[in-house]
Design a protein around this motif. Sequence first.
Motif, PDB file in Angstrom:
ATOM      1  N   GLU A 197       0.852  -1.189   0.000  1.00  0.00           N
ATOM      2  CA  GLU A 197       0.000   0.000   0.000  1.00  0.00           C
ATOM      3  C   GLU A 197       0.885   1.235   0.000  1.00  0.00           C
ATOM      4  N   SER A 198       0.421   2.281  -0.663  1.00  0.00           N
ATOM      5  CA  SER A 198       1.166   3.538  -0.646  1.00  0.00           C
ATOM      6  C   SER A 198       0.232   4.699  -0.979  1.00  0.00           C
ATOM      7  N   ALA A 199       0.553   5.867  -0.445  1.00  0.00           N
ATOM      8  CA  ALA A 199      -0.219   7.078  -0.720  1.00  0.00           C
ATOM      9  C   ALA A 199       0.655   8.278  -0.382  1.00  0.00           C
ATOM     10  N   TYR A 200       0.334   9.413  -0.987  1.00  0.00           N
ATOM     11  CA  TYR A 200       1.026  10.651  -0.625  1.00  0.00           C
ATOM     12  C   TYR A 200       0.125  11.854  -0.860  1.00  0.00           C
ATOM     13  N   THR A 201       0.367  12.899  -0.094  1.00  0.00           N
ATOM     14  CA  THR A 201      -0.334  14.173  -0.250  1.00  0.00           C
ATOM     15  C   THR A 201       0.711  15.254  -0.499  1.00  0.00           C
ATOM     16  N   MET A 251       4.589  14.606   1.153  1.00  0.00           N
ATOM     17  CA  MET A 251       5.020  13.481   1.980  1.00  0.00           C
ATOM     18  C   MET A 251       4.130  12.275   1.713  1.00  0.00           C
ATOM     19  N   GLY A 252       4.700  11.082   1.872  1.00  0.00           N
ATOM     20  CA  GLY A 252       3.924   9.876   1.654  1.00  0.00           C
ATOM     21  C   GLY A 252       4.386   8.732   2.529  1.00  0.00           C
ATOM     22  N   GLN A 253       3.719   7.597   2.353  1.00  0.00           N
ATOM     23  CA  GLN A 253       4.054   6.403   3.131  1.00  0.00           C
ATOM     24  C   GLN A 253       3.849   5.172   2.256  1.00  0.00           C
TER      25      GLN A 253
END
Length: 215
Positions: free
Chosen positions: A105-109, A133-135
């Motif tokens: 899973e990954s996402a960033y804003t 930044m994301g994770q």
Amino acid sequence: MKGKYVMLTLMVALMSLTVQSQEPIKEGSKDYVWSYQGNKKEHTFGVYGSVSGSYSEVLDKPTVWFGAKVGMVIDKKWGIGLSANVLDYDRTLNVVVSDGTYHLESAYTAMFVEHIIPIKKWGKIHLSCLSGMGQALYRYDKGFRENRPWYEEIIDTEKFTVDELGAEFNVRVKKNWWLGSQINYRFTSKINLMGTENDFLNKTSYGLTVKYGIY
């Protein structure tokens, strides 16, 4: 590679339909939501919101990023706003653990700025850059999470910074609705996630956007 060809085919087909379905814009219709008279000229402010889907390769597999943006447009030429992107990597993995399967899973804003180049009333080109930044993480699949405490559901996780350069071509479909095609290149800081190269999200993405905006 199949996913790439499907995305490119959809882009060509949708852009063709868009060109055919354009309707004339009435003279005098406003393309801003607020304006004020400065010392030398009138300044205008517009807004838009958009959703997108883009093809990319992650861990050597075709995948999709889903995104959303909200932006304010100044003088019809400069935009600033917020964006969010979520990875849809729908593949079961079992490489880094032996007691179950998991998903990536990954996402960033991010915040973005862009230069907008109008093409008469029917089109616009957006040249953008964003920073945020994301994770990225591995999470056990549902069947292997049920008997674990919540803090053991995540196998490995890493935060990262992200910068992205992009270009987008928008065509007006009807009044304030726009359809577009986009290309972006994503740069991230090193992501030390088990079983991956630390630059595995540094990729080009090709996608489609649907936008509602008065700008």
